[in-house]
Motif scaffolding. Structure first.
Motif, PDB file in Angstrom:
ATOM      1  N   MET A 160      -9.017  -0.733  15.984  1.00  0.00           N
ATOM      2  CA  MET A 160      -7.809  -0.406  16.346  1.00  0.00           C
ATOM      3  C   MET A 160      -7.143  -0.697  15.026  1.00  0.00           C
ATOM      4  O   MET A 160      -5.795  -0.514  15.350  1.00  0.00           O
ATOM      5  N   GLY A 161      -7.542  -0.507  13.865  1.00  0.00           N
ATOM      6  CA  GLY A 161      -6.556  -0.447  12.605  1.00  0.00           C
ATOM      7  C   GLY A 161      -6.049  -1.869  12.268  1.00  0.00           C
ATOM      8  O   GLY A 161      -6.460  -2.820  13.030  1.00  0.00           O
ATOM      9  N   GLY A 162      -5.333  -1.676  11.153  1.00  0.00           N
ATOM     10  CA  GLY A 162      -4.809  -3.186  10.758  1.00  0.00           C
ATOM     11  C   GLY A 162      -3.226  -3.204  11.368  1.00  0.00           C
ATOM     12  O   GLY A 162      -3.424  -3.260  12.455  1.00  0.00           O
ATOM     13  N   ALA A 163      -2.285  -3.542  10.326  1.00  0.00           N
ATOM     14  CA  ALA A 163      -0.909  -3.498  10.811  1.00  0.00           C
ATOM     15  C   ALA A 163      -0.047  -2.910  10.123  1.00  0.00           C
ATOM     16  O   ALA A 163       1.317  -3.242  10.209  1.00  0.00           O
ATOM     17  N   SER A 164      -0.438  -1.852   9.269  1.00  0.00           N
ATOM     18  CA  SER A 164       0.590  -1.087   8.703  1.00  0.00           C
ATOM     19  C   SER A 164       0.884   0.347   9.368  1.00  0.00           C
ATOM     20  O   SER A 164      -0.076   0.629  10.277  1.00  0.00           O
ATOM     21  N   TRP A 165       1.974   0.879   9.195  1.00  0.00           N
ATOM     22  CA  TRP A 165       2.461   1.961   9.938  1.00  0.00           C
ATOM     23  C   TRP A 165       2.416   1.739  11.439  1.00  0.00           C
ATOM     24  O   TRP A 165       1.819   2.630  12.124  1.00  0.00           O
ATOM     25  N   PRO A 166       2.909   0.713  12.037  1.00  0.00           N
ATOM     26  CA  PRO A 166       2.822   0.570  13.368  1.00  0.00           C
ATOM     27  C   PRO A 166       3.234   1.529  14.303  1.00  0.00           C
ATOM     28  O   PRO A 166       2.686   1.553  15.308  1.00  0.00           O
ATOM     29  N   ARG A 167       4.220   2.235  13.925  1.00  0.00           N
ATOM     30  CA  ARG A 167       4.561   3.531  14.845  1.00  0.00           C
ATOM     31  C   ARG A 167       3.522   4.458  14.903  1.00  0.00           C
ATOM     32  O   ARG A 167       3.477   5.481  15.970  1.00  0.00           O
ATOM     33  N   LEU A 168       2.427   4.436  14.064  1.00  0.00           N
ATOM     34  CA  LEU A 168       1.244   5.661  14.359  1.00  0.00           C
ATOM     35  C   LEU A 168       0.069   4.748  15.191  1.00  0.00           C
ATOM     36  O   LEU A 168      -0.862   5.460  15.354  1.00  0.00           O
ATOM     37  N   GLY A 169       0.135   3.453  15.648  1.00  0.00           N
ATOM     38  CA  GLY A 169      -0.507   2.913  16.492  1.00  0.00           C
ATOM     39  C   GLY A 169      -1.192   1.579  16.042  1.00  0.00           C
ATOM     40  O   GLY A 169      -1.760   0.795  16.808  1.00  0.00           O
ATOM     41  N   SER A 170      -1.110   1.466  14.563  1.00  0.00           N
ATOM     42  CA  SER A 170      -2.048  -0.007  13.926  1.00  0.00           C
ATOM     43  C   SER A 170      -0.918  -0.880  13.959  1.00  0.00           C
ATOM     44  O   SER A 170      -0.255  -0.980  12.872  1.00  0.00           O
ATOM     45  N   ASP A 171      -0.718  -1.471  14.847  1.00  0.00           N
ATOM     46  CA  ASP A 171       0.266  -2.795  14.980  1.00  0.00           C
ATOM     47  C   ASP A 171      -0.327  -4.244  14.938  1.00  0.00           C
ATOM     48  O   ASP A 171       0.412  -5.362  15.062  1.00  0.00           O
ATOM     49  N   LYS A 316       8.506  -1.579 -24.866  1.00  0.00           N
ATOM     50  CA  LYS A 316       6.916  -1.562 -24.584  1.00  0.00           C
ATOM     51  C   LYS A 316       6.492  -2.819 -23.596  1.00  0.00           C
ATOM     52  O   LYS A 316       5.312  -2.697 -23.110  1.00  0.00           O
ATOM     53  N   ALA A 317       7.517  -3.613 -23.449  1.00  0.00           N
ATOM     54  CA  ALA A 317       6.989  -4.513 -22.307  1.00  0.00           C
ATOM     55  C   ALA A 317       8.314  -5.168 -21.530  1.00  0.00           C
ATOM     56  O   ALA A 317       8.858  -6.270 -21.575  1.00  0.00           O
ATOM     57  N   LEU A 318       8.736  -4.313 -20.794  1.00  0.00           N
ATOM     58  CA  LEU A 318      10.010  -4.395 -19.936  1.00  0.00           C
ATOM     59  C   LEU A 318       9.600  -5.276 -18.820  1.00  0.00           C
ATOM     60  O   LEU A 318       8.707  -4.714 -17.957  1.00  0.00           O
ATOM     61  N   ALA A 319      10.187  -6.321 -18.503  1.00  0.00           N
ATOM     62  CA  ALA A 319       9.873  -7.229 -17.380  1.00  0.00           C
ATOM     63  C   ALA A 319      10.511  -6.487 -16.208  1.00  0.00           C
ATOM     64  O   ALA A 319      11.614  -5.998 -16.494  1.00  0.00           O
ATOM     65  N   MET A 320       9.980  -6.485 -15.172  1.00  0.00           N
ATOM     66  CA  MET A 320      10.172  -5.542 -13.902  1.00  0.00           C
ATOM     67  C   MET A 320      10.615  -6.754 -12.710  1.00  0.00           C
ATOM     68  O   MET A 320       9.876  -7.511 -12.249  1.00  0.00           O
ATOM     69  N   PRO A 321      12.093  -7.070 -12.640  1.00  0.00           N
ATOM     70  CA  PRO A 321      12.529  -7.719 -11.589  1.00  0.00           C
ATOM     71  C   PRO A 321      12.521  -7.284 -10.294  1.00  0.00           C
ATOM     72  O   PRO A 321      13.513  -6.936  -9.802  1.00  0.00           O
ATOM     73  N   LEU A 322      11.347  -7.320  -9.655  1.00  0.00           N
ATOM     74  CA  LEU A 322      11.085  -7.164  -8.285  1.00  0.00           C
ATOM     75  C   LEU A 322      11.528  -7.956  -7.347  1.00  0.00           C
ATOM     76  O   LEU A 322      11.389  -9.335  -7.556  1.00  0.00           O
ATOM     77  N   ALA A 323      11.916  -7.797  -6.153  1.00  0.00           N
ATOM     78  CA  ALA A 323      12.412  -8.736  -5.023  1.00  0.00           C
ATOM     79  C   ALA A 323      11.499  -8.867  -3.881  1.00  0.00           C
ATOM     80  O   ALA A 323      11.899  -9.215  -2.864  1.00  0.00           O
ATOM     81  N   GLY A 324      10.148  -8.577  -4.345  1.00  0.00           N
ATOM     82  CA  GLY A 324       8.960  -8.922  -3.057  1.00  0.00           C
ATOM     83  C   GLY A 324       8.563  -7.404  -2.585  1.00  0.00           C
ATOM     84  O   GLY A 324       9.398  -6.455  -2.803  1.00  0.00           O
ATOM     85  N   PRO A 325       7.302  -7.690  -2.069  1.00  0.00           N
ATOM     86  CA  PRO A 325       6.994  -6.421  -1.450  1.00  0.00           C
ATOM     87  C   PRO A 325       7.501  -5.896  -0.411  1.00  0.00           C
ATOM     88  O   PRO A 325       8.056  -6.635   0.527  1.00  0.00           O
ATOM     89  N   MET A 326       7.575  -4.401  -0.032  1.00  0.00           N
ATOM     90  CA  MET A 326       7.884  -3.929   1.287  1.00  0.00           C
ATOM     91  C   MET A 326       7.326  -4.285   2.407  1.00  0.00           C
ATOM     92  O   MET A 326       6.002  -4.846   2.115  1.00  0.00           O
ATOM     93  N   GLY A 327       7.509  -4.337   3.411  1.00  0.00           N
ATOM     94  CA  GLY A 327       6.947  -4.754   4.636  1.00  0.00           C
ATOM     95  C   GLY A 327       5.798  -4.031   5.072  1.00  0.00           C
ATOM     96  O   GLY A 327       5.572  -2.847   4.567  1.00  0.00           O
ATOM     97  N   LEU A 328       4.996  -4.366   6.297  1.00  0.00           N
ATOM     98  CA  LEU A 328       4.098  -3.701   6.767  1.00  0.00           C
ATOM     99  C   LEU A 328       4.433  -2.169   7.301  1.00  0.00           C
ATOM    100  O   LEU A 328       3.629  -1.424   7.303  1.00  0.00           O
ATOM    101  N   ASP A 329       5.661  -2.313   7.845  1.00  0.00           N
ATOM    102  CA  ASP A 329       5.959  -1.273   8.491  1.00  0.00           C
ATOM    103  C   ASP A 329       6.070  -0.015   7.267  1.00  0.00           C
ATOM    104  O   ASP A 329       6.251   1.309   7.828  1.00  0.00           O
ATOM    105  N   ARG A 330       6.236  -0.389   6.177  1.00  0.00           N
ATOM    106  CA  ARG A 330       6.414   0.724   5.231  1.00  0.00           C
ATOM    107  C   ARG A 330       5.080   0.941   4.390  1.00  0.00           C
ATOM    108  O   ARG A 330       4.808   1.631   3.318  1.00  0.00           O
ATOM    109  N   ALA A 331       4.010  -0.067   4.494  1.00  0.00           N
ATOM    110  CA  ALA A 331       2.745  -0.187   3.802  1.00  0.00           C
ATOM    111  C   ALA A 331       1.879   1.003   4.067  1.00  0.00           C
ATOM    112  O   ALA A 331       1.661   1.209   5.194  1.00  0.00           O
TER     113      ALA A 331
END
Length: 398
Positions: A160-171, A316-331
């Protein structure tokens, strides 16, 4: 209504359809129940930009791409060579790109899916759409367009799939159902996902731009793939390849000039700036406005324009200030799921004898690039073969 079948497969994605193919035999009643109006929606969506079936590379490197508690030996017996032979057996011509990725010549997923469904139908497999599993007590209870249905199979494969792209059925809605039955399930986390970035207003003109010719380092991993600057952050294959390492705590570092060593880049930055603005000067040095914009965005406080070593070191070594991963709905996919200690050989659930699990329901993950689809096909094959062995020989026809 109550029906009895030899084998039930819940989920008509790649893992479920492969399990059904392994269970298919003359005289054997195999039912595939799909919650969505049509099968393999995520498979079709993934194929819109070119269906990457697998990756043609040596077995040790291929296996090293898989992680998670249930990943050990996931693709044993069904790796890249077997995936290619299987697809060609469906009449799909393939080609291998320069990176080892394998695609249908036509690039699309739909011709393969049509051929696959036709083979299953000709083999006697029954597909039911809009059948949503609601419980597994005393049989499998489904809500269907015709009303409640109770299916009593001799064996079952859950895919039944995992939990990504829930609109396609894997919720991931099945998680509580299995946990109540005593099946350990690791919490879901996004995998192959982008990361949120709090951009300054100056970056708005670069939304949608491709970032090329760079390398992201995250721990021991390095990826030079292309990615995209999005309104919400950064996305794309070059990010997905190192997403798990970043998600799990590795600090990402961006090399804006991976083909130049530090002394060479320092010499470039030492060229006179003249009357150029800082932005135009950086575009000239780096040869690309998008890379220049990223340096301006993430190198603050900016070095003095005459500080060539300082600019080169940042680039050559630019720190990437990321604010966390995007959610399961976009994974693209998810990590977590049924853990290895819940599984007997053949991917049978220890707590539910006669019920097997496959695909993204299991606790494994892999990067994009053909690994994910191969893992789903391979686990569906393993679960289907084990379920068929438990059934024993198919009854004679007639």
């Amino acid at each position: 209504m109550s029906i009895e079948v030899d084998a039930l497969v819940v989920g008509a994605g790649p893992a479920g359809l492969m399990a059904a193919e392994m269970l298919m035999a003359p005289g054997r009643r195999v039912l595939v129940a799909e919650a969505m109006p049509s099968p393999a929606r995520k498979f079709l969506m993934a194929g819109k930009s070119g269906l990457n079936l697998t990756k043609d590379e040596p077995a040790p490197a291929f296996r090293a791409a898989f992680s998670g508690s249930a990943s050990a030996g996931l693709e044993d017996g069904f790796g890249p060579d077997q995936v290619k032979s299987w697809a060609e057996g469906l009449g799909i011509a393939l080609f291998t790109g320069s990176t080892g990725r394998v695609f249908p010549v036509g690039m699309k997923a739909s011709p393969l899916l049509r051929a696959w469904l036709a083979r299953l139908e000709s083999g006697g497999v029954t597909l039911r759409r809009r059948w949503r599993l609601e419980g597994i007590e005393d049989g499998f209870r489904f809500a269907t367009p015709e009303g409640p249905v109770l299916v009593r199979p001799r064996v079952a494969v859950l895919a039944m799939g995992g939990a990504s792209w829930p609109r396609l059925g894997s919720d991931g809605a099945w998680q509580g159902m299995l946990e109540r039955a005593g099946v350990p399930v690791a919490p879901f986390r996004p995998a192959n996902m982008g990361f949120r970035v709090d951009w300054s207003p100056a970056m708005a003109r670069h939304f949608g731009a491709a970032v090329k010719g760079v390398a992201i380092r995250a721990g021991a991993q390095v990826c030079r793939g292309e990615w995209v600057i999005a309104r919400a952050g950064i996305e794309g294959g070059g990010v997905y390849a190192v997403a798990a390492a970043i998600r799990d705590g590795a600090a990402p570092v961006l090399d804006l000039a991976p083909d130049l060593d530090l002394p060479m880049l320092t010499r470039r930055f030492a060229r006179p700036r003249g009357r150029l603005s800082v932005g135009n000067w950086l575009r000239r040095v780096l040869g690309d406005p998008v890379r220049a914009a990223l340096l301006m965005e993430w190198a603050r406080p900016l070095p003095a324009s005459e500080d060539a070593p300082g600019w080169a070191a940042r680039a050559k070594a630019l720190a990437m200030p990321l604010a966390g991963p995007m959610g399961l709905d976009r994974a693209i996919s998810s990590a977590g799921g049924i853990t290895a200690d819940a599984l007997a050989p053949g991917l049978e659930l220890k707590a539910l004898p006669g019920i097997f699990a496959a695909g993204e329901m299991l606790d494994w993950e892999a990067p994009t690039g053909g690994y994910l689809l191969t893992g789903c096909l391979a686990s569906g094959r393993r679960a289907g073969l084990a379920a068929a062995a438990r059934l024993g020989p198919a009854p004679p026809e007639g």
